[in-house]
Design a protein around this motif. Structure first.
Motif, PDB file in Angstrom:
ATOM      1  N   UNK A   1       0.836  -1.201   0.000  1.00 20.22           N
ATOM      2  CA  UNK A   1       0.000   0.000   0.000  1.00 20.22           C
ATOM      3  C   UNK A   1       0.872   1.253   0.000  1.00 20.22           C
ATOM      4  N   UNK A   2       0.504   2.233  -0.779  1.00 22.17           N
ATOM      5  CA  UNK A   2       1.293   3.467  -0.865  1.00 22.17           C
ATOM      6  C   UNK A   2       1.165   4.321   0.396  1.00 22.17           C
ATOM      7  N   UNK A   3       1.926   5.414   0.399  1.00 23.25           N
ATOM      8  CA  UNK A   3       1.862   6.360   1.525  1.00 23.25           C
ATOM      9  C   UNK A   3       0.500   7.035   1.519  1.00 23.25           C
ATOM     10  N   UNK A   4      -0.068   7.192   2.681  1.00 23.64           N
ATOM     11  CA  UNK A   4      -1.322   7.942   2.751  1.00 23.64           C
ATOM     12  C   UNK A   4      -1.006   9.423   2.665  1.00 23.64           C
ATOM     13  N   UNK A   5      -1.752  10.125   1.825  1.00 25.19           N
ATOM     14  CA  UNK A   5      -1.396  11.535   1.630  1.00 25.19           C
ATOM     15  C   UNK A   5      -1.733  12.368   2.863  1.00 25.19           C
ATOM     16  N   UNK A   6      -1.034  13.510   2.955  1.00 24.33           N
ATOM     17  CA  UNK A   6      -1.340  14.474   4.009  1.00 24.33           C
ATOM     18  C   UNK A   6      -2.549  15.306   3.645  1.00 24.33           C
ATOM     19  N   UNK A   7      -3.034  16.085   4.588  1.00 21.25           N
ATOM     20  CA  UNK A   7      -4.205  16.938   4.350  1.00 21.25           C
ATOM     21  C   UNK A   7      -3.760  18.382   4.145  1.00 21.25           C
ATOM     22  N   UNK A   8      -4.525  19.083   3.315  1.00 17.94           N
ATOM     23  CA  UNK A   8      -4.304  20.518   3.105  1.00 17.94           C
ATOM     24  C   UNK A   8      -5.298  21.269   3.989  1.00 17.94           C
ATOM     25  N   UNK A   9      -4.746  21.928   4.993  1.00 16.55           N
ATOM     26  CA  UNK A   9      -5.574  22.592   6.002  1.00 16.55           C
ATOM     27  C   UNK A   9      -5.290  24.089   5.954  1.00 16.55           C
ATOM     28  N   UNK A  10      -6.323  24.901   5.790  1.00 19.26           N
ATOM     29  CA  UNK A  10      -6.148  26.345   5.634  1.00 19.26           C
ATOM     30  C   UNK A  10      -6.816  27.093   6.777  1.00 19.26           C
ATOM     31  N   UNK A  87       2.243  16.755   0.092  1.00 16.13           N
ATOM     32  CA  UNK A  87       0.989  16.062   0.432  1.00 16.13           C
ATOM     33  C   UNK A  87       1.107  14.584   0.076  1.00 16.13           C
ATOM     34  N   UNK A  88       1.679  14.329  -1.106  1.00 17.04           N
ATOM     35  CA  UNK A  88       1.815  12.930  -1.536  1.00 17.04           C
ATOM     36  C   UNK A  88       2.801  12.141  -0.685  1.00 17.04           C
ATOM     37  N   UNK A  89       3.754  12.863  -0.073  1.00 13.38           N
ATOM     38  CA  UNK A  89       4.690  12.198   0.854  1.00 13.38           C
ATOM     39  C   UNK A  89       4.056  11.937   2.215  1.00 13.38           C
ATOM     40  N   UNK A  90       2.828  12.374   2.388  1.00 10.32           N
ATOM     41  CA  UNK A  90       2.144  12.128   3.668  1.00 10.32           C
ATOM     42  C   UNK A  90       2.270  13.267   4.659  1.00 10.32           C
ATOM     43  N   UNK A  91       2.796  14.418   4.182  1.00 11.57           N
ATOM     44  CA  UNK A  91       2.950  15.571   5.073  1.00 11.57           C
ATOM     45  C   UNK A  91       1.685  16.439   4.987  1.00 11.57           C
ATOM     46  N   UNK A 201      -9.761  11.631   7.107  1.00 12.18           N
ATOM     47  CA  UNK A 201     -10.612  11.484   5.919  1.00 12.18           C
ATOM     48  C   UNK A 201      -9.786  11.645   4.641  1.00 12.18           C
ATOM     49  N   UNK A 202      -8.873  12.645   4.639  1.00 18.51           N
ATOM     50  CA  UNK A 202      -8.116  12.972   3.424  1.00 18.51           C
ATOM     51  C   UNK A 202      -7.216  11.824   2.981  1.00 18.51           C
ATOM     52  N   UNK A 203      -6.697  11.050   3.924  1.00 16.47           N
ATOM     53  CA  UNK A 203      -5.671  10.070   3.549  1.00 16.47           C
ATOM     54  C   UNK A 203      -6.164   9.026   2.551  1.00 16.47           C
ATOM     55  N   UNK A 204      -7.470   8.847   2.467  1.00 17.00           N
ATOM     56  CA  UNK A 204      -8.001   7.870   1.513  1.00 17.00           C
ATOM     57  C   UNK A 204      -8.573   8.512   0.250  1.00 17.00           C
TER      58      UNK A 204
END
Ligand code: 2DT
Length: 212
Positions: A1-10, A87-91, A201-204
């Motif tokens: 399974x790949x890295x779960x992405x990080x969330x963009x929070x503003x 984000x794709x690195x999970x940050x 929620x974002x990671x999926x």
């Protein structure tokens, strides 16, 4: 399974709502709970475009209103490759102002429609969560006066606040309105809970496209 992405929070809001303080607290809290998180801010004054913007905000130069609007947007677009990579690195990215400030500030000037102002930012990475730090001017009077930069007057800030209120009605964006007149700690607790939910929620999910 790949890295779960990080969330963009503003975090958005008018001046003195506590955005910068809360961004820093949030990044620290996420890291303390073992999540990867980094802070970003717009405008990013460190780039060449950012320096033009900074000089304009400091009133050291004048720029035509449409021109400066497009520079603010370009200052976001130039960071998009880096944002996507992180984000794709999970940050998870905690961002102090984004396209919503761009639209609210320019459309508070005479002759600018919300739609015209939104157009250059259509397709930016879509935030998974946008928290609007809501304060009324009387409540934050004790937080000190305005600085000397462009836009830092109560008349203009009231116009900006009204534009934000219009933007918040857009159901395509995951807005949460936060009562930021409370203590730093209470505001932080709410922001942290909402952010942890958004990260889960974002990671999926794929990264969305703003206003598209
Ligand atoms: P701070 O650096 O103190 O946040 O002030 N602004 C910001 C715009 O007019 N358009 C934008 O796209 C953005 C991101 C808000 C920056 C000032 O610049 C305004 C306040």
């Amino acid at each position: 399974m790949g890295v779960r992405r990080g969330a963009l929070i503003v975090l958005e809001g008018v001046d003195r709502a506590g955005k910068t303080t809360q961004c820093k607290r949030l990044v620290q809290a996420l890291r303390d709970s073992g999540k990867e998180a980094e802070m970003m801010r717009f405008p990013d004054r460190t780039t060449m475009i950012g320096q033009l913007i900074s000089s304009y905000l400091e009133k050291k130069s004048n720029l035509e209103d449409h021109t400066v609007h497009l520079l603010f947007s370009a200052n976001r677009w130039e960071q998009v490759p880096l944002m996507k990579k992180k984000l794709e690195q999970g940050i998870s990215l905690v961002v102090d102002r984004y396209a919503f400030s761009g639209v609210a500030f320019t459309s508070a000037k005479p002759g600018f429609s919300l739609e015209w102002c939104q157009n250059p930012d259509v397709g930016l990475p879509k935030p998974d969560l946008v928290m609007f730090l809501q304060v009324n001017p009387a409540e934050v009077a004790g937080r000190g006066g305005f600085g000397d930069e462009r836009y830092e007057t109560s008349v203009f800030q009231r116009a900006v606040q009204q534009k934000f209120e219009q933007l918040i009605k857009d159901p395509s964006v995951n807005w949460k309105v936060i009562d930021a007149a409370r203590s730093i700690e209470d505001v932080h607790t709410e922001i942290k809970t909402l952010s942890e939910n958004a990260i889960n929620i974002a990671e999926n999910q794929p990264i969305g496209e703003l206003w598209k």
